[in-house]
Motif scaffolding. Structure first.
Motif, PDB file in Angstrom:
ATOM      1  N   TYR A 155      -9.129   6.844 -13.869  1.00 32.78           N
ATOM      2  CA  TYR A 155      -8.359   6.070 -14.837  1.00 32.78           C
ATOM      3  C   TYR A 155      -7.015   5.631 -14.247  1.00 32.78           C
ATOM      4  CZ  TYR A 155      -5.400   5.022 -18.842  1.00 32.78           C
ATOM      5  OH  TYR A 155      -4.528   4.411 -19.705  1.00 32.78           O
ATOM      6  N   ILE A 156      -6.300   6.559 -13.641  1.00 29.10           N
ATOM      7  CA  ILE A 156      -4.986   6.233 -13.065  1.00 29.10           C
ATOM      8  C   ILE A 156      -5.131   5.241 -11.921  1.00 29.10           C
ATOM      9  CG2 ILE A 156      -3.043   7.172 -11.742  1.00 29.10           C
ATOM     10  CD1 ILE A 156      -3.254   9.687 -13.513  1.00 29.10           C
ATOM     11  N   LYS A 157      -6.108   5.453 -11.056  1.00 26.26           N
ATOM     12  CA  LYS A 157      -6.308   4.520  -9.932  1.00 26.26           C
ATOM     13  C   LYS A 157      -6.677   3.130 -10.430  1.00 26.26           C
ATOM     14  CE  LYS A 157      -7.413   7.682  -6.157  1.00 26.26           C
ATOM     15  NZ  LYS A 157      -8.428   8.095  -5.173  1.00 26.26           N
ATOM     16  N   GLY A 158      -7.514   3.050 -11.444  1.00 25.67           N
ATOM     17  CA  GLY A 158      -7.888   1.755 -12.004  1.00 25.67           C
ATOM     18  C   GLY A 158      -6.704   1.055 -12.644  1.00 25.67           C
ATOM     19  N   TRP A 159      -5.905   1.808 -13.400  1.00 27.13           N
ATOM     20  CA  TRP A 159      -4.712   1.241 -14.037  1.00 27.13           C
ATOM     21  C   TRP A 159      -3.737   0.731 -12.977  1.00 27.13           C
ATOM     22  CZ3 TRP A 159       0.350   2.731 -13.387  1.00 27.13           C
ATOM     23  CH2 TRP A 159       1.279   2.106 -14.225  1.00 27.13           C
ATOM     24  N   PHE A 160      -3.526   1.519 -11.937  1.00 25.69           N
ATOM     25  CA  PHE A 160      -2.580   1.155 -10.884  1.00 25.69           C
ATOM     26  C   PHE A 160      -3.056  -0.085 -10.122  1.00 25.69           C
ATOM     27  CE2 PHE A 160      -0.644   1.622  -6.636  1.00 25.69           C
ATOM     28  CZ  PHE A 160       0.697   1.672  -7.004  1.00 25.69           C
ATOM     29  N   ALA A 161      -4.341  -0.137  -9.811  1.00 24.72           N
ATOM     30  CA  ALA A 161      -4.887  -1.299  -9.099  1.00 24.72           C
ATOM     31  C   ALA A 161      -4.705  -2.570  -9.924  1.00 24.72           C
ATOM     32  CB  ALA A 161      -6.361  -1.075  -8.772  1.00 24.72           C
ATOM     33  N   GLU A 162      -4.936  -2.489 -11.223  1.00 23.84           N
ATOM     34  CA  GLU A 162      -4.760  -3.644 -12.096  1.00 23.84           C
ATOM     35  C   GLU A 162      -3.287  -4.063 -12.144  1.00 23.84           C
ATOM     36  OE1 GLU A 162      -5.389  -6.811 -14.643  1.00 23.84           O
ATOM     37  OE2 GLU A 162      -6.784  -5.728 -13.357  1.00 23.84           O
ATOM     38  N   ARG A 163      -2.395  -3.105 -12.226  1.00 25.04           N
ATOM     39  CA  ARG A 163      -0.964  -3.429 -12.238  1.00 25.04           C
ATOM     40  C   ARG A 163      -0.549  -4.094 -10.927  1.00 25.04           C
ATOM     41  NH1 ARG A 163       4.015   0.743 -12.572  1.00 25.04           N
ATOM     42  NH2 ARG A 163       3.820   0.604 -10.334  1.00 25.04           N
ATOM     43  N   GLN A 164      -1.037  -3.592  -9.802  1.00 25.51           N
ATOM     44  CA  GLN A 164      -0.727  -4.171  -8.496  1.00 25.51           C
ATOM     45  C   GLN A 164      -1.258  -5.602  -8.405  1.00 25.51           C
ATOM     46  OE1 GLN A 164       1.660  -2.094  -7.494  1.00 25.51           O
ATOM     47  NE2 GLN A 164       0.872  -1.971  -5.437  1.00 25.51           N
ATOM     48  N   ARG A 165      -2.473  -5.816  -8.931  1.00 23.21           N
ATOM     49  CA  ARG A 165      -3.070  -7.145  -8.913  1.00 23.21           C
ATOM     50  C   ARG A 165      -2.217  -8.123  -9.721  1.00 23.21           C
ATOM     51  NH1 ARG A 165      -5.726 -10.384 -11.865  1.00 23.21           N
ATOM     52  NH2 ARG A 165      -5.963  -9.000 -13.645  1.00 23.21           N
ATOM     53  N   GLN A 166      -1.769  -7.703 -10.896  1.00 24.21           N
ATOM     54  CA  GLN A 166      -0.941  -8.560 -11.734  1.00 24.21           C
ATOM     55  C   GLN A 166       0.405  -8.869 -11.075  1.00 24.21           C
ATOM     56  OE1 GLN A 166      -0.723  -6.532 -15.522  1.00 24.21           O
ATOM     57  NE2 GLN A 166      -2.808  -7.107 -16.091  1.00 24.21           N
ATOM     58  N   GLU A 167       0.993  -7.860 -10.433  1.00 25.51           N
ATOM     59  CA  GLU A 167       2.280  -8.074  -9.751  1.00 25.51           C
ATOM     60  C   GLU A 167       2.130  -9.041  -8.597  1.00 25.51           C
ATOM     61  OE1 GLU A 167       3.789  -4.223  -8.674  1.00 25.51           O
ATOM     62  OE2 GLU A 167       4.337  -3.731 -10.732  1.00 25.51           O
ATOM     63  N   SER A 168       1.022  -8.959  -7.866  1.00 28.55           N
ATOM     64  CA  SER A 168       0.841  -9.860  -6.723  1.00 28.55           C
ATOM     65  C   SER A 168       0.594 -11.304  -7.191  1.00 28.55           C
ATOM     66  CB  SER A 168      -0.303  -9.388  -5.820  1.00 28.55           C
ATOM     67  OG  SER A 168      -1.539  -9.518  -6.461  1.00 28.55           O
ATOM     68  N   GLN A 169      -0.010 -11.471  -8.352  1.00 31.38           N
ATOM     69  CA  GLN A 169      -0.215 -12.808  -8.904  1.00 31.38           C
ATOM     70  C   GLN A 169       1.100 -13.429  -9.369  1.00 31.38           C
ATOM     71  OE1 GLN A 169      -3.142 -12.305 -11.988  1.00 31.38           O
ATOM     72  NE2 GLN A 169      -4.853 -12.658 -10.586  1.00 31.38           N
ATOM     73  N   GLN A 170       2.020 -12.601  -9.816  1.00 31.27           N
ATOM     74  CA  GLN A 170       3.313 -13.097 -10.293  1.00 31.27           C
ATOM     75  C   GLN A 170       4.256 -13.420  -9.152  1.00 31.27           C
ATOM     76  OE1 GLN A 170       4.651 -10.001 -12.919  1.00 31.27           O
ATOM     77  NE2 GLN A 170       3.241 -10.585 -14.546  1.00 31.27           N
ATOM     78  N   ALA A 171       4.013 -12.840  -7.982  1.00 32.80           N
ATOM     79  CA  ALA A 171       4.912 -13.045  -6.835  1.00 32.80           C
ATOM     80  C   ALA A 171       4.718 -14.400  -6.189  1.00 32.80           C
ATOM     81  CB  ALA A 171       4.676 -11.955  -5.806  1.00 32.80           C
TER      82      ALA A 171
ATOM     83  N   ASP B 169       0.843  -1.187   0.000  1.00 26.31           N
ATOM     84  CA  ASP B 169       0.000   0.000   0.000  1.00 26.31           C
ATOM     85  C   ASP B 169       0.879   1.237   0.000  1.00 26.31           C
ATOM     86  OD1 ASP B 169      -2.674   0.258  -0.277  1.00 26.31           O
ATOM     87  OD2 ASP B 169      -3.154   0.177   1.857  1.00 26.31           O
ATOM     88  N   ARG B 170       0.918   1.920  -1.129  1.00 22.75           N
ATOM     89  CA  ARG B 170       1.721   3.124  -1.251  1.00 22.75           C
ATOM     90  C   ARG B 170       1.030   4.084  -2.194  1.00 22.75           C
ATOM     91  NH1 ARG B 170       4.122   3.525  -6.079  1.00 22.75           N
ATOM     92  NH2 ARG B 170       4.525   1.671  -7.314  1.00 22.75           N
ATOM     93  N   PRO B 171       1.381   5.354  -2.093  1.00 16.94           N
ATOM     94  CA  PRO B 171       0.765   6.313  -3.019  1.00 16.94           C
ATOM     95  C   PRO B 171       1.237   6.087  -4.452  1.00 16.94           C
ATOM     96  CG  PRO B 171       1.949   7.447  -1.246  1.00 16.94           C
ATOM     97  CD  PRO B 171       2.244   5.984  -1.124  1.00 16.94           C
ATOM     98  N   ILE B 172       0.396   6.420  -5.389  1.00 21.90           N
ATOM     99  CA  ILE B 172       0.759   6.388  -6.802  1.00 21.90           C
ATOM    100  C   ILE B 172       1.640   7.604  -7.063  1.00 21.90           C
ATOM    101  CG2 ILE B 172      -0.131   6.451  -9.168  1.00 21.90           C
ATOM    102  CD1 ILE B 172      -2.824   5.393  -7.978  1.00 21.90           C
ATOM    103  N   ARG B 173       2.772   7.389  -7.742  1.00 24.27           N
ATOM    104  CA  ARG B 173       3.701   8.476  -8.056  1.00 24.27           C
ATOM    105  C   ARG B 173       3.493   8.911  -9.511  1.00 24.27           C
ATOM    106  NH1 ARG B 173       7.834   9.723  -4.886  1.00 24.27           N
ATOM    107  NH2 ARG B 173       9.272  10.086  -6.609  1.00 24.27           N
TER     108      ARG B 173
END
Length: 140
Positions: free
Chosen positions: A124-140, A2-6
């Motif tokens: 849009y940015i929050k949705g994109w970021f959430a999807e990226r985070q979801r994909q990263e957590s699935q790969q971990a 959980d971190r802010p979007i930069r």
């Protein structure tokens, strides 16, 4: 994680109108994002370098000069050359629909025209970021 979007907000080229970029930067900041505003007259090289150095998630370009078909692809190319194709490149300005579609086909994210509510960009940015985070957590 959980971190802010930069987000890096930039004004490339010779266009000297930055009121819209400042409004967007303030809205993103108010939405809880960390925002770096580079100021006026940035080259694509300066923008890509700053994005990598600041380890941002998103680069937002504000272009009113009509040079969007040159500037967006150049920033995208420079980010990719530096191994940062994970950064979302988005932005806005005076952009014809067919140009937006052509840029999207090259890998640029959603683009926003004049009068778009800042909430649309934030969502849009929050949705994109959430999807990226979801994909990263699935790969971990």
């Amino acid at each position: 994680m959980d971190r802010p979007i930069r987000v890096l907000v930039a004004k490339p080229g010779l266009d000297g109108h930055d009121r819209g970029a400042k409004v967007v930067a303030a809205a993103l900041r108010d939405a809880g994002m960390e925002v770096i505003y580079t100021g006026l007259h940035q080259t694509p090289e300066m923008i890509a370098t700053a994005a990598v150095q600041e380890d941002v998630d998103v680069v937002g370009l504000s272009i009113l000069s009509g040079a969007h078909m040159t500037l967006f692809p150049r920033v995208l190319q420079l980010l990719r050359e530096q191994g940062r194709d994970d950064i979302l490149l988005t932005g806005g300005g005076i952009l014809p629909k067919e140009d937006m579609e052509a840029l999207y086909a090259q890998g640029v994210g959603q683009l926003f025209g004049p009068g778009t509510p800042t909430s649309d960009l934030i969502d849009y940015i929050k949705g994109w970021f959430a999807e990226r985070q979801r994909q990263e957590s699935q790969q971990a």
